[in-house]
Design an enzyme around this catalytic site. Structure first.
Site, PDB file in Angstrom:
ATOM      1  CB  VAL A   1      -0.966   0.000   1.199  1.00  0.00           C
ATOM      2  CG1 VAL A   1      -1.811   1.276   1.203  1.00  0.00           C
ATOM      3  CG2 VAL A   1      -1.865  -1.221   1.161  1.00  0.00           C
ATOM      4  CE1 TYR A   2       5.508   5.553   2.524  1.00  0.00           C
ATOM      5  CE2 TYR A   2       7.192   3.973   1.894  1.00  0.00           C
ATOM      6  CZ  TYR A   2       6.832   5.244   2.252  1.00  0.00           C
ATOM      7  OH  TYR A   2       7.792   6.227   2.347  1.00  0.00           O
ATOM      8  CB  ALA A   3       5.103   0.361  -2.836  1.00  0.00           C
TER       9      ALA A   3
END
Length: 240
Positions: A149-151
């Protein structure tokens, strides 16, 4: 000083990379608005800048709240430099990622950045100049299990950087991103950044000073022909 007479806004400017960016911009002569949720850390950052002879003020903002983002945009209406540094991360395997964490990362890392830039960049365009620097991550372009998700949020930031460079370039506004590698900050444990640092071509992690130097360069008159770029400051990890 290359930023004399310039005003800058640094989101997430009370700690880590953002704090160092604010310090370096102020050292270069900019008047800096430092924003974050923690007033105590904000005051400490402003004090550090003023002790070094610079100018700064703190404005509290919650990047999960669009009304707060709008108030921040109004407060920073005429800035010449916008550094979109505020971001959150939660590394979890995909099957264990919660909806709450998913939503929070997109709210802060994408939505807040989007609407803050949408409010400020057109004002820069009206004046015929300005610089926006977004903070991305090497995880947006390489595989780091647990960072899905962060990526994805930071891949969106890279895409927005290219689009905004096209939208605002003819009006004299430059938009770029810096993509840091493993960097030692208050929220990144030494063991984690050391492990990731060992995978880079330089075999070490970065300091906040090294990442901030790249951000400040892109914001400066030294980079007037650079726009739409995502600059990897990752010790060569992206090509390792």
């Amino acid at each position: 000083m290359e930023f004399e007479g310039r005003k800058a806004l640094v989101t997430g400017g009370t700690a880590g990379i953002g704090r160092e960016v604010a310090l370096q911009l102020a050292t270069g002569g900019a008047e800096v608005i430092v924003t974050g949720r923690n007033a105590e850390r904000g005051a400490a950052t402003v004090a550090a800048i003023e002790d070094a002879g610079g100018k700064a003020r703190f404005f509290a903002a919650d990047m999960t709240d669009l009304d707060s983002v709008r108030r921040l945009a109004e407060e920073a209406a005429d800035v010449d430099i916008l550094v979109n540094n505020a971001g959150i991360f939660d590394f979890s395997p995909t099957a264990e990622q919660t909806v709450a964490s998913f939503d929070a990362m997109f709210q802060v890392n994408v939505r807040a950045l989007y609407f803050l830039t949408a409010a400020i960049a057109p004002r820069m365009a009206e004046r015929g100049e300005g610089s926006v620097v977004n903070i991305s991550t090497m995880a947006a372009t390489i595989s780091l299990p647990g960072s899905s998700v962060y990526a994805a949020t930071k891949a969106a930031v890279n895409s927005l950087t290219r689009t905004w460079a096209g939208e605002f370039g003819t009006s004299g506004v430059r938009v770029n991103s810096v993509s840091p590698g493993p960097t030692l900050t208050e929220s990144a444990p030494l063991e984690m950044v050391d492990a990731l640092g060992s995978t880079t071509l330089l075999s070490r992690h970065a300091s906040t000073e090294e990442i901030a130097a790249a951000v400040v360069f892109l914001a400066s008159p030294r980079a007037t022909y650079i726009t739409g770029a995502t600059v990897p400051v990752d010790g060569g990890r992206a090509v390792a």
